[in-house]
Design a protein around this motif. Structure first.
Motif, mmCIF file in Angstrom:
data_model
loop_
_atom_site.group_PDB
_atom_site.id
_atom_site.type_symbol
_atom_site.label_atom_id
_atom_site.label_comp_id
_atom_site.label_asym_id
_atom_site.label_seq_id
_atom_site.Cartn_x
_atom_site.Cartn_y
_atom_site.Cartn_z
ATOM 1 N N ALA A 177 2.279 -9.612 6.470
ATOM 2 C CA ALA A 177 1.094 -10.442 6.372
ATOM 3 C C ALA A 177 1.491 -11.854 5.931
ATOM 4 C CB ALA A 177 0.101 -9.840 5.384
ATOM 5 N N CYS A 178 0.612 -12.815 6.169
ATOM 6 C CA CYS A 178 0.853 -14.184 5.746
ATOM 7 C C CYS A 178 -0.433 -14.727 5.141
ATOM 8 C CB CYS A 178 1.286 -15.045 6.923
ATOM 9 S SG CYS A 178 1.781 -16.724 6.449
ATOM 10 N N LEU A 179 -0.314 -15.366 3.970
ATOM 11 C CA LEU A 179 -1.490 -15.867 3.281
ATOM 12 C C LEU A 179 -1.168 -17.255 2.740
ATOM 13 C CD1 LEU A 179 -4.281 -14.645 2.735
ATOM 14 C CD2 LEU A 179 -3.454 -13.854 0.538
ATOM 15 N N ARG A 180 -1.737 -18.285 3.370
ATOM 16 C CA ARG A 180 -1.592 -19.669 2.932
ATOM 17 C C ARG A 180 -0.151 -20.056 2.594
ATOM 18 N NH1 ARG A 180 -6.696 -21.946 1.464
ATOM 19 N NH2 ARG A 180 -8.055 -21.208 3.118
ATOM 20 N N GLY A 181 0.704 -19.981 3.583
ATOM 21 C CA GLY A 181 2.060 -20.474 3.419
ATOM 22 C C GLY A 181 3.052 -19.483 2.861
ATOM 23 N N HIS A 182 2.605 -18.262 2.547
ATOM 24 C CA HIS A 182 3.502 -17.253 2.001
ATOM 25 C C HIS A 182 3.431 -15.983 2.841
ATOM 26 C CE1 HIS A 182 2.941 -19.864 -1.536
ATOM 27 N NE2 HIS A 182 4.146 -19.457 -1.883
ATOM 28 N N GLY A 183 4.600 -15.459 3.191
ATOM 29 C CA GLY A 183 4.641 -14.133 3.778
ATOM 30 C C GLY A 183 4.492 -13.099 2.675
ATOM 31 N N LEU A 184 3.776 -12.018 2.929
ATOM 32 C CA LEU A 184 3.543 -10.971 1.945
ATOM 33 C C LEU A 184 3.874 -9.618 2.558
ATOM 34 C CD1 LEU A 184 0.083 -12.030 0.443
ATOM 35 C CD2 LEU A 184 2.350 -12.409 -0.562
ATOM 36 N N ALA A 185 4.542 -8.767 1.760
ATOM 37 C CA ALA A 185 4.849 -7.407 2.187
ATOM 38 C C ALA A 185 4.770 -6.496 0.978
ATOM 39 C CB ALA A 185 6.244 -7.336 2.815
ATOM 40 N N ALA A 186 4.372 -5.253 1.182
ATOM 41 C CA ALA A 186 4.236 -4.308 0.070
ATOM 42 C C ALA A 186 4.637 -2.912 0.526
ATOM 43 C CB ALA A 186 2.808 -4.303 -0.466
ATOM 44 N N ARG A 187 5.114 -2.121 -0.424
ATOM 45 C CA ARG A 187 5.419 -0.712 -0.188
ATOM 46 C C ARG A 187 5.015 0.070 -1.431
ATOM 47 N NH1 ARG A 187 6.183 -3.008 3.847
ATOM 48 N NH2 ARG A 187 7.878 -2.809 5.383
ATOM 49 N N TYR A 188 4.546 1.298 -1.201
ATOM 50 C CA TYR A 188 4.216 2.213 -2.300
ATOM 51 C C TYR A 188 4.882 3.547 -2.004
ATOM 52 C CZ TYR A 188 1.448 4.581 -5.891
ATOM 53 O OH TYR A 188 1.068 5.270 -7.015
ATOM 54 N N VAL A 189 5.647 4.041 -2.961
ATOM 55 C CA VAL A 189 6.325 5.329 -2.811
ATOM 56 C C VAL A 189 5.893 6.219 -3.962
ATOM 57 C CG1 VAL A 189 8.523 6.537 -2.626
ATOM 58 C CG2 VAL A 189 8.306 4.208 -1.728
ATOM 59 N N SER A 190 5.348 7.393 -3.637
ATOM 60 C CA SER A 190 4.926 8.324 -4.674
ATOM 61 C C SER A 190 6.106 9.170 -5.133
ATOM 62 C CB SER A 190 3.808 9.222 -4.145
ATOM 63 O OG SER A 190 3.479 10.210 -5.090
ATOM 64 N N ALA A 191 6.108 9.496 -6.429
ATOM 65 C CA ALA A 191 7.165 10.343 -6.968
ATOM 66 C C ALA A 191 7.096 11.745 -6.390
ATOM 67 C CB ALA A 191 7.054 10.400 -8.490
ATOM 68 N N ALA A 192 5.908 12.232 -6.085
ATOM 69 C CA ALA A 192 5.735 13.569 -5.538
ATOM 70 C C ALA A 192 5.430 13.478 -4.050
ATOM 71 C CB ALA A 192 4.594 14.300 -6.260
ATOM 72 N N ALA A 193 6.152 14.244 -3.264
ATOM 73 C CA ALA A 193 5.982 14.165 -1.814
ATOM 74 C C ALA A 193 4.565 14.516 -1.390
ATOM 75 C CB ALA A 193 6.983 15.098 -1.131
ATOM 76 N N GLU A 194 3.905 15.397 -2.161
ATOM 77 C CA GLU A 194 2.575 15.820 -1.762
ATOM 78 C C GLU A 194 1.477 14.891 -2.273
ATOM 79 O OE1 GLU A 194 3.596 17.814 -5.666
ATOM 80 O OE2 GLU A 194 4.567 17.328 -3.762
ATOM 81 N N ALA A 195 1.831 13.905 -3.091
ATOM 82 C CA ALA A 195 0.821 13.013 -3.661
ATOM 83 C C ALA A 195 0.728 11.750 -2.818
ATOM 84 C CB ALA A 195 1.182 12.661 -5.099
ATOM 85 N N HIS A 196 -0.474 11.336 -2.501
ATOM 86 C CA HIS A 196 -0.663 10.154 -1.658
ATOM 87 C C HIS A 196 -1.137 8.947 -2.459
ATOM 88 C CE1 HIS A 196 0.009 12.598 1.862
ATOM 89 N NE2 HIS A 196 -0.895 13.454 1.437
ATOM 90 N N VAL A 197 -1.636 9.162 -3.671
ATOM 91 C CA VAL A 197 -2.085 8.064 -4.509
ATOM 92 C C VAL A 197 -1.648 8.317 -5.936
ATOM 93 C CG1 VAL A 197 -4.094 7.412 -3.132
ATOM 94 C CG2 VAL A 197 -4.298 9.254 -4.796
ATOM 95 N N GLY A 198 -1.528 7.249 -6.713
ATOM 96 C CA GLY A 198 -1.120 7.394 -8.101
ATOM 97 C C GLY A 198 -1.605 6.222 -8.922
ATOM 98 N N GLY A 199 -0.982 6.027 -10.073
ATOM 99 C CA GLY A 199 -1.437 5.016 -11.008
ATOM 100 C C GLY A 199 -0.797 3.655 -10.849
ATOM 101 N N ASP A 200 0.174 3.491 -9.951
ATOM 102 C CA ASP A 200 0.723 2.174 -9.666
ATOM 103 C C ASP A 200 -0.227 1.453 -8.707
ATOM 104 O OD1 ASP A 200 2.780 3.233 -11.107
ATOM 105 O OD2 ASP A 200 4.359 2.562 -9.750
ATOM 106 N N LEU A 201 -0.253 0.120 -8.803
ATOM 107 C CA LEU A 201 -1.216 -0.628 -7.990
ATOM 108 C C LEU A 201 -0.684 -2.015 -7.666
ATOM 109 C CD1 LEU A 201 -2.825 -2.819 -10.147
ATOM 110 C CD2 LEU A 201 -3.448 -0.582 -11.083
ATOM 111 N N TYR A 202 -1.202 -2.586 -6.580
ATOM 112 C CA TYR A 202 -0.858 -3.963 -6.209
ATOM 113 C C TYR A 202 -2.013 -4.566 -5.427
ATOM 114 C CZ TYR A 202 0.307 -1.972 -1.618
ATOM 115 O OH TYR A 202 0.251 -1.320 -0.419
ATOM 116 N N GLU A 203 -2.086 -5.909 -5.454
ATOM 117 C CA GLU A 203 -3.152 -6.606 -4.744
ATOM 118 C C GLU A 203 -2.770 -8.065 -4.564
ATOM 119 O OE1 GLU A 203 -5.205 -6.809 -2.504
ATOM 120 O OE2 GLU A 203 -6.883 -5.639 -3.322
#
Length: 218
Positions: A1-27
């Motif tokens: 993604a690109c937002l006002r002059g900056h490229g942005l990229a994000a990744r989220y990896v869960s500690a448990a393979a079966e978990a899709h969401v957790g307490g880490d966050l970004y925005e």
């Protein structure tokens, strides 16, 4: 993604393979000509942590878009999320403002400081002043700096710094960061995660969120 002059990229990896969401966050939120970034980590696991993360994200989107002084954003978050926290709950967080000219401000609330990855290959950890986490009276002071075109800034949760090798030693994070040097922006985080996976040889012991921004050439 690109937002006002900056490229942005994000990744989220869960500690448990079966978990899709957790307490880490970004925005990422637009504020005038600037981009404001958040990476955070809710104490605890499970649905309670997920609910808290949702509250933090909602409050950040509102505050980051409207509040002029960056240092007031976490203070406002601290005040607004307290009612949603248990007596032992808190949220560590880092907030960054990136401006189109490359100048930036950063502040941390009990969270690992971001690192600047210079186009030259130099890695700089930003020395942010300490502050209590959100929910425990956060009152951070901003630290300023500047990016040059092609420089990158990486925000991350402690799943990176607390990752362990098969012999239970801590992973050398510099090896993970080295994997990003020279990588195209859209592949840099994947290369970092591949290097981390090769170093730990197993699943992560904690969730991991990564948020990478690059000052685009004019």
């Amino acid at each position: 993604a690109c937002l006002r002059g900056h490229g942005l990229a994000a990744r989220y990896v869960s500690a448990a393979a079966e978990a899709h969401v957790g307490g880490d966050l970004y925005e990422a939120v637009q504020h005038g000509e600037a981009v404001r970034l958040l990476v955070g980590d809710v104490r605890g696991k499970g649905l309670g942590a997920v609910r808290t993360a949702t509250v933090v994200l909602g409050e950040f989107r509102a505050a980051a878009a409207d509040v002029e002084d960056l240092s007031e954003v976490p203070v406002l978050l601290d005040r607004r999320i307290t009612a949603h926290l248990g007596p032992e709950d808190f949220v560590t967080a880092v907030v960054v403002e990136l401006r189109p000219d490359g100048s930036f401000s950063m502040l941390t609330c009990g969270h690992p400081s971001p690192v600047v990855l210079r186009r030259s290959g130099e890695v700089e950890e930003v020395a942010c002043a300490p502050s209590p986490p959100l929910g425990l009276g956060a009152a951070p002071t901003a630290t300023s700096g500047r990016l040059e075109p092609g420089d990158r800034v990486l925000l991350f949760t402690d799943g990176l710094v607390e990752a362990r090798t098969p012999d239970r030693g801590f992973v050398d994070t510099s090896e993970v960061l080295d994997a990003m040097e020279g990588s195209p922006f859209d592949r840099a985080l994947d290369d970092a995660l591949a290097r981390l996976s090769s170093l730990i040889g197993q699943d992560l012991g904690d969730d991991l969120a990564l948020l990478l921004a690059e000052l685009s050439p004019r």
